[in-house]
Design an enzyme around this catalytic site. Structure first.
Site, PDB file in Angstrom:
ATOM      1  CD  GLU A  47      13.922  21.206  34.074  1.00  0.00           C
ATOM      2  OE1 GLU A  47      13.978  21.720  32.792  1.00  0.00           O
ATOM      3  OE2 GLU A  47      15.118  21.049  34.729  1.00  0.00           O
ATOM      4  CE  LYS A 114      14.899  25.087  31.729  1.00  0.00           C
ATOM      5  NZ  LYS A 114      15.496  23.675  31.479  1.00  0.00           N
ATOM      6  CB  CYS A 150      16.390  23.733  35.361  1.00  0.00           C
ATOM      7  SG  CYS A 150      18.008  22.724  35.202  1.00  0.00           S
TER       8      CYS A 150
END
Length: 401
Positions: A47, A114, A150
């Site tokens: 990430e 994300k 994540c």
């Protein structure tokens, strides 16, 4: 007749530096070239690996969008023979996204933002990033691969949405700091996501120390039954690869579960944190007050493992309160570890402080205040040595001090 082959995937467990776009791009490119040598079709990086994590207010700098674009172009163009999934900050629509792009042969074949932004503990993502909404699924060697980032893994919806969009396997890009308790919890979440979606998952994390945070790696791969197939060594920067079959199923044998050796993990975190803090800040050496006690003995051992004994300077500073045995123990440890060692008696400084304080202390009995002068004097001497010789002082005091 051999079974049909899907893509080979490489997971790049990288130690990236916050703000070092050129250096991080070079690491990503080197990992991609290593993956090419392994025969991989896709390399997955952590990430925000292009900028480093956590970037905090760096993303608000005026020149950052252009700098990110230039670094991303390097990654896109320099290893065209493999697909590369890279995390980066995306500047679009007057917003900033924690994003991932997938490049192959100089073209962007995938893009993801994300969806779940953590905003607790050390995380402050809602301050800087906007929330993504769309799934990303790419196709390699006939297999459809979903991309998530994540925190998306900790909630059912993003992985389920990738599955609905046609994903047969999911890769998850991470910058997840070390936490002893979180490692087992993370494994349980990965198992749950894999089982509930009947789909394998690859989790790739970074390593390294960034100020007060340490990243331990813990990269891993699970099959659709929630079995761990790959657990990478903690604190190791490397590229790990595995094979998918034509239906997106990882073909590696199940790995033995990693024992939770907490002391080893914590010690490794200390070593990694010291190494990267000293290196990234350009210090040439470290100074440690070595008393012969447990606290300073541990600090010197960590420093020697982190930097090599030649960069560690242990200093014994005996006073009237020091036992001869303590000094002997300090000498013995310094010799055993091979660190630099010097002794600077502090009695002259102690006497000078005592004389200066005599009027204020008049009529009182010597006690804790006088004994604690030792640590104040030692701290001043260590700081002077560090300032003079381009070093940094490592603290050795326990919480009671």
């Amino acid at each position: 007749m051999s079974a049909a082959r899907g893509p080979r995937i490489a997971l790049a467990q990288l130690n990236v530096w916050v703000g070092d776009l050129d250096g991080n791009a070079s690491k990503i490119i080197a990992a991609a070239r290593r993956a090419v040598g392994l025969g991989a079709d896709l390399v997955v990086c952590p990430e925000l690996s292009l900028l480093g994590y956590p970037p905090d207010d760096l993303v608000t700098r005026a020149g950052m969008p252009a700098a990110v674009t230039a670094a991303l172009q390097r990654v896109r163009d320099e290893v065209p023979e493999i697909a590369i999934a890279v995390g980066y900050p995306e500047f679009a629509e007057d917003k900033i996204y924690n994003a991932a792009a997938v490049f192959r042969a100089g073209q962007r074949i995938g893009h993801y933002r994300k969806q779940v932004l953590p905003n607790y503990g050390v995380f402050d993502e809602k301050r800087h990033f906007a929330v993504g909404a769309e799934s990303c699924v790419i196709e390699l060697c006939g297999v459809r691969i979903g991309v998530t980032i994540c925190e998306d893994l900790w909630y059912p919806q993003p992985v389920a949405a990738a599955r609905t969009a046609g994903a047969e396997f999911v890769v998850n890009l991470n910058a997840s700091p070390f936490d002893v308790a979180k490692r087992q919890q993370r494994r349980e979440v990965l198992k749950q996501r894999a089982r509930e979606n009947q789909m394998g998952i690859a989790y790739v994390n970074c390593v390294g120390g960034q100020d007060e945070l340490v990243f331990d790696g813990d990269t891993q791969v699970f099959n659709s039954q929630g079995q761990a197939l790959i657990n990478t060594p903690a604190y190791v920067e490397d590229v790990f690869d595995f094979q998918l079959d034509a239906r997106g199923r990882p073909t590696a044998a199940a790995a033995d579960s990693e024992p939770a050796v907490e002391i080893a993990l914590v010690y490794g975190a200390l070593v990694q944190g010291v190494r990267d803090y000293v290196t990234r800040n350009g210090f040439e050496r470290v100074y440690v007050g070595l008393s012969g006690g447990i606290d300073s003995a541990l600090a010197v051992a960590v420093a020697a493992d982190a930097l090599g004994p030649e960069r560690v300077h242990a200093v014994a500073m005996p006073s009237r309160y020091s036992a001869a045995m303590s000094h002997d123990d300090a000498c013995a440890q310094a010799q055993a570890l091979g660190v630099q060692f010097a002794a600077i008696p502090i009695e002259p400084a102690f006497q000078a402080f005592g004389a200066m304080l005599a009027p204020a202390f008049c009529g009182t009995e010597p006690g804790t205040a006088e004994e604690n002068l030792q640590s104040r004097i030692r701290g001043a001497l260590l700081m002077a040595l560090a300032n003079k010789f381009q070093g940094v002082v490592l603290a050795t005091g326990n919480k009671s001090e």
